[in-house]
Design an enzyme around this catalytic site. Structure first.
Site, mmCIF file in Angstrom:
data_model
loop_
_atom_site.group_PDB
_atom_site.id
_atom_site.type_symbol
_atom_site.label_atom_id
_atom_site.label_comp_id
_atom_site.label_asym_id
_atom_site.label_seq_id
_atom_site.Cartn_x
_atom_site.Cartn_y
_atom_site.Cartn_z
ATOM 1 N N TYR A 25 -2.650 35.180 -3.231
ATOM 2 C CA TYR A 25 -4.043 35.237 -2.781
ATOM 3 C C TYR A 25 -4.127 34.971 -1.273
ATOM 4 O O TYR A 25 -4.938 34.209 -0.792
ATOM 5 C CB TYR A 25 -4.903 34.227 -3.548
ATOM 6 C CG TYR A 25 -6.386 34.497 -3.485
ATOM 7 C CD1 TYR A 25 -6.945 35.560 -4.187
ATOM 8 C CD2 TYR A 25 -7.232 33.694 -2.717
ATOM 9 C CE1 TYR A 25 -8.306 35.822 -4.129
ATOM 10 C CE2 TYR A 25 -8.602 33.942 -2.657
ATOM 11 C CZ TYR A 25 -9.132 34.997 -3.363
ATOM 12 O OH TYR A 25 -10.496 35.251 -3.307
ATOM 13 N N GLN A 28 -3.393 40.066 1.870
ATOM 14 C CA GLN A 28 -3.642 41.220 1.015
ATOM 15 C C GLN A 28 -4.196 40.808 -0.350
ATOM 16 O O GLN A 28 -5.074 41.465 -0.908
ATOM 17 C CB GLN A 28 -2.358 42.026 0.826
ATOM 18 C CG GLN A 28 -1.913 42.806 2.048
ATOM 19 C CD GLN A 28 -2.823 43.974 2.381
ATOM 20 O OE1 GLN A 28 -3.486 44.548 1.528
ATOM 21 N NE2 GLN A 28 -2.857 44.333 3.661
ATOM 22 N N SER A 51 -0.486 25.578 -5.683
ATOM 23 C CA SER A 51 -0.974 26.411 -4.583
ATOM 24 C C SER A 51 -2.336 25.967 -4.069
ATOM 25 O O SER A 51 -3.267 25.738 -4.838
ATOM 26 C CB SER A 51 -1.063 27.873 -5.038
ATOM 27 O OG SER A 51 -1.697 28.660 -4.052
ATOM 28 N N HIS A 84 10.172 37.376 0.850
ATOM 29 C CA HIS A 84 11.248 36.429 0.553
ATOM 30 C C HIS A 84 10.955 35.574 -0.677
ATOM 31 O O HIS A 84 11.853 34.921 -1.212
ATOM 32 C CB HIS A 84 11.529 35.527 1.764
ATOM 33 C CG HIS A 84 10.406 34.596 2.108
ATOM 34 N ND1 HIS A 84 9.312 35.005 2.849
ATOM 35 C CD2 HIS A 84 10.204 33.287 1.831
ATOM 36 C CE1 HIS A 84 8.488 33.985 3.013
ATOM 37 N NE2 HIS A 84 9.009 32.927 2.405
ATOM 38 N N ILE A 85 9.717 35.570 -1.146
ATOM 39 C CA ILE A 85 9.346 34.814 -2.342
ATOM 40 C C ILE A 85 9.426 35.685 -3.595
ATOM 41 O O ILE A 85 9.609 35.186 -4.709
ATOM 42 C CB ILE A 85 7.918 34.241 -2.188
ATOM 43 C CG1 ILE A 85 7.891 33.211 -1.060
ATOM 44 C CG2 ILE A 85 7.413 33.613 -3.477
ATOM 45 C CD1 ILE A 85 6.496 32.692 -0.750
ATOM 46 N N HIS A 108 4.404 46.795 -0.552
ATOM 47 C CA HIS A 108 5.511 47.016 0.366
ATOM 48 C C HIS A 108 6.759 47.167 -0.489
ATOM 49 O O HIS A 108 6.931 46.464 -1.481
ATOM 50 C CB HIS A 108 5.644 45.831 1.332
ATOM 51 C CG HIS A 108 6.766 45.946 2.320
ATOM 52 N ND1 HIS A 108 7.114 47.133 2.924
ATOM 53 C CD2 HIS A 108 7.623 45.009 2.817
ATOM 54 C CE1 HIS A 108 8.122 46.923 3.762
ATOM 55 N NE2 HIS A 108 8.454 45.640 3.702
ATOM 56 N N GLU A 227 -3.272 40.239 32.840
ATOM 57 C CA GLU A 227 -2.767 41.588 33.108
ATOM 58 C C GLU A 227 -1.773 42.089 32.063
ATOM 59 O O GLU A 227 -1.714 43.294 31.802
ATOM 60 C CB GLU A 227 -2.105 41.624 34.494
ATOM 61 C CG GLU A 227 -3.050 41.310 35.639
ATOM 62 C CD GLU A 227 -4.258 42.236 35.703
ATOM 63 O OE1 GLU A 227 -4.170 43.390 35.214
ATOM 64 O OE2 GLU A 227 -5.303 41.815 36.232
#
Length: 339
Positions: A25, A28, A51, A84-85, A108, A227
């Site tokens: 959660y 995404q 969590s 990685h999880i 992904h 700049e």
């Protein structure tokens, strides 16, 4: 030519009456869960008991379960925790509850393409990858539109994996803008290359090199920041809206002349050769193996690099200057959590 799909090519019907689990959660995850819920679909969120995101999801009116419970209860499981999880979570909580007939989805392709996750037979494996950060996916959806996305199928056990993935893309709003068909390999390798060579690695190094060049030459860090970093957004916005030609039309002739004559001296043949080497390391799996090994070893090197970058002069000067810019939305320095 790459195949494209729009609202006329799909509908949400294949997902109606089904339960969809959003695992994670974060950026995404919250966007997918809320967009699907607002599209009238049955959504649950899968999060570990400890969590911190559980309270956020519950406050949004979503049902929260553990990843194992959510997987067991759902027909479609979209995995949106960081790369990685994903592998360890899959082995511990998702795989034991992933029975034939279910669909496992990703935004992904890293874990599937590089073998961190191997799906069992009888399970569809597909991808719907919005081409925008999660907050933008949600924002555009609430405005009645959607962001473009990529769709891919790695395993079509049911014979309906693409149809179902397009229905999912409809649910999050991406079919309003258009969805392009790709493969897990193409999405993963091109995404990693874009991040490393241009969007994150390349852009960050270019900004810092320009900033340090001016500071070393005796210019004030504040001026160098404006700049080489601050004004970059103005240029990127022009490119985003109308491409490189629109940007060149919009800037001064002096800037355009400098673009043509000096840009190729910065991004030169040596740079292009290094880009090809980076792409080769991605294609061979060398980068993926290094990143997976880094996480298994406790992420010490990664965390050291993160800490060293946060202390750079460009960051301390930038934080001070941004405090003057009341028009900016306040951002946490650590960024958006990805869980």
């Amino acid at each position: 030519m790459i195949k494209r799909y729009y609202e006329k090519d799909s509908n949400i019907a294949p997902l109606q009456g089904k339960k969809i689990a959003i695992i994670g959660y974060g950026s995404q995850g919250h966007a997918h869960a809320l967009n699907l819920r607002d599209s009238g679909l049955d959504v649950v969120v899968g999060l570990p008991v400890a969590s911190k995101s559980r309270a956020k999801a519950e406050a949004a009116g979503l049902v929260v379960m553990t990843p194992a419970e959510a997987t067991k209860a759902s027909d479609f499981i979209m995995i949106l925790v960081p790369d990685h999880i994903q592998g360890p979570m899959y082995e511990a909580e998702i795989a034991p509850n992933l029975t034939p007939g279910k669909t496992m989805m990703f935004a992904h392709g890293f874990s599937i393409h590089f073998g961190a996750i191997t799906a069992p037979e009888g399970v569809d494996v597909s991808m719907v990858a919005p081409k925008a950060p999660g907050h933008r996916v949600r924002e555009v959806f609430t405005e009645g539109s959607g962001v473009p996305a990529l769709v891919a199928v790695a395993q079509d056990a049911s014979g309906h994996a693409l149809e179902n993935a397009l229905a999912y893309a409809t649910g999050i709003g991406s079919m309003r803008a258009g969805v392009l068909e790709t493969s897990f390999r193409e999405e993963t390798e091109s995404d990693l290359f874009g991040e490393q060579a241009v969007l994150c690695g390349g852009a960050a190094e270019l900004i810092q090199a320009g900033f340090q060049t001016l500071v070393d030459a005796g210019y004030a860090p504040e001026i160098a920041y404006f700049e080489c970093l601050h004004e970059l957004k103005l240029i990127v916005d022009l490119i985003y809206e109308g491409g490189l030609n629109y940007m060149r039309f919009s800037v001064s002739d002096t800037a355009e002349y400098g673009d043509y004559t000096r840009g190729p001296r910065v991004i030169n043949d040596a740079t292009r050769a290094e880009m090809k080497k980076i792409l080769s390391e991605i294609q061979s799996g060398e980068f993926a193996r290094a990143w997976i090994a880094e996480n298994k070893a406790g992420r010490g090197g990664f965390l050291h690099m993160r800490d060293s970058q946060r202390g750079q002069l460009i960051e301390t000067v930038g934080a001070e200057l941004r405090s003057m810019m009341t028009f900016l939305k306040r951002k946490k320095e650590e960024g958006v959590p990805q869980e």
